[in-house]
Design a protein around this motif. Structure first.
Motif, PDB file in Angstrom:
ATOM      1  N   LYS A   1       0.870  -1.335  -0.048  1.00  0.00           N
ATOM      2  CA  LYS A   1       0.027   0.094  -0.137  1.00  0.00           C
ATOM      3  C   LYS A   1       0.982   1.229  -0.094  1.00  0.00           C
ATOM      4  O   LYS A   1       1.936   1.256   0.344  1.00  0.00           O
ATOM      5  CB  LYS A   1      -0.790  -0.194   1.155  1.00  0.00           C
TER       6      LYS A   1
ATOM      7  N   TYR B   1       1.424   5.189   1.243  1.00  0.00           N
ATOM      8  CA  TYR B   1       1.021   6.083   2.266  1.00  0.00           C
ATOM      9  C   TYR B   1       1.712   7.353   1.806  1.00  0.00           C
ATOM     10  O   TYR B   1       2.771   7.377   1.403  1.00  0.00           O
ATOM     11  CB  TYR B   1       1.300   5.744   3.543  1.00  0.00           C
ATOM     12  N   ARG B   2       1.126   8.416   2.183  1.00  0.00           N
ATOM     13  CA  ARG B   2       1.703   9.711   2.109  1.00  0.00           C
ATOM     14  C   ARG B   2       1.149  10.726   2.923  1.00  0.00           C
ATOM     15  O   ARG B   2      -0.045  10.490   3.546  1.00  0.00           O
ATOM     16  CB  ARG B   2       1.631  10.447   0.776  1.00  0.00           C
ATOM     17  N   LYS B   3       2.025  11.834   3.041  1.00  0.00           N
ATOM     18  CA  LYS B   3       1.558  12.891   4.023  1.00  0.00           C
ATOM     19  C   LYS B   3       2.030  14.103   3.468  1.00  0.00           C
ATOM     20  O   LYS B   3       3.161  14.213   3.142  1.00  0.00           O
ATOM     21  CB  LYS B   3       2.216  12.719   5.473  1.00  0.00           C
TER      22      LYS B   3
END
Length: 146
Positions: free
Chosen positions: A137, A139-141
């Motif tokens: 998967k 994910y990022r911010k």
């Protein structure tokens, strides 16, 4: 369209307008700004660990791919990452995306990369048909406003 109708080559500074137009088609969280693009393009073109490939049809850029090769600890060396890949909408399903990825894979092999990876929400069937498999998967911010 056959492979004789287009060719793949490294991007050049003169391709800036056409690549910028394609980059704006992403339409995700960020909206490319021309000043940032103009600052980044020469740096990317000069970066030995990056490559921007273009799909040329009738002398015009109709697709591009930006990718990197970088060292890792877990993979016992270099891996390659496709950061951006875009084909102009009316040129999709004509072999340009496949040709860009195949050329990137050749570049990655020349860098002794152990694998090529990318993150996408688009066209999973396309990537699976080229031998890519779902692996993790993503994910990022976001650290700054779009």
């Amino acid at each position: 369209m056959t492979s004789q109708d287009f060719h793949i080559r490294r991007a050049e500074k003169a391709d800036a307008d056409e690549i910028f137009s394609l980059a704006r088609e992403f339409g995700l969280t960020f909206r490319p700004e021309r000043s940032a693009f103009d600052a980044a393009l020469p740096r990317l073109l000069a970066d030995e660990d990056a490559v921007i490939l273009t799909a040329i049809v009738d002398g015009q850029v109709r697709g591009y791919l930006l990718g990197y090769a970088h060292l890792t600890l877990f993979a016992n060396g270099c891996v390659a990452w496709v950061e951006e890949a875009m084909i102009r909408n009316d040129y999709r399903r004509q072999g340009l995306g496949r040709a860009l990825l195949e050329e990137f894979e050749r570049w990655a092999r020349s860098r002794q990369a152990g694998y090529v990876a990318l993150a996408t929400r688009r066209a999973p069937e396309f990537y699976k048909a080229l031998g890519y498999e779902e692996s993790a998967k993503y994910y990022r911010k976001v650290l700054r406003s779009a």
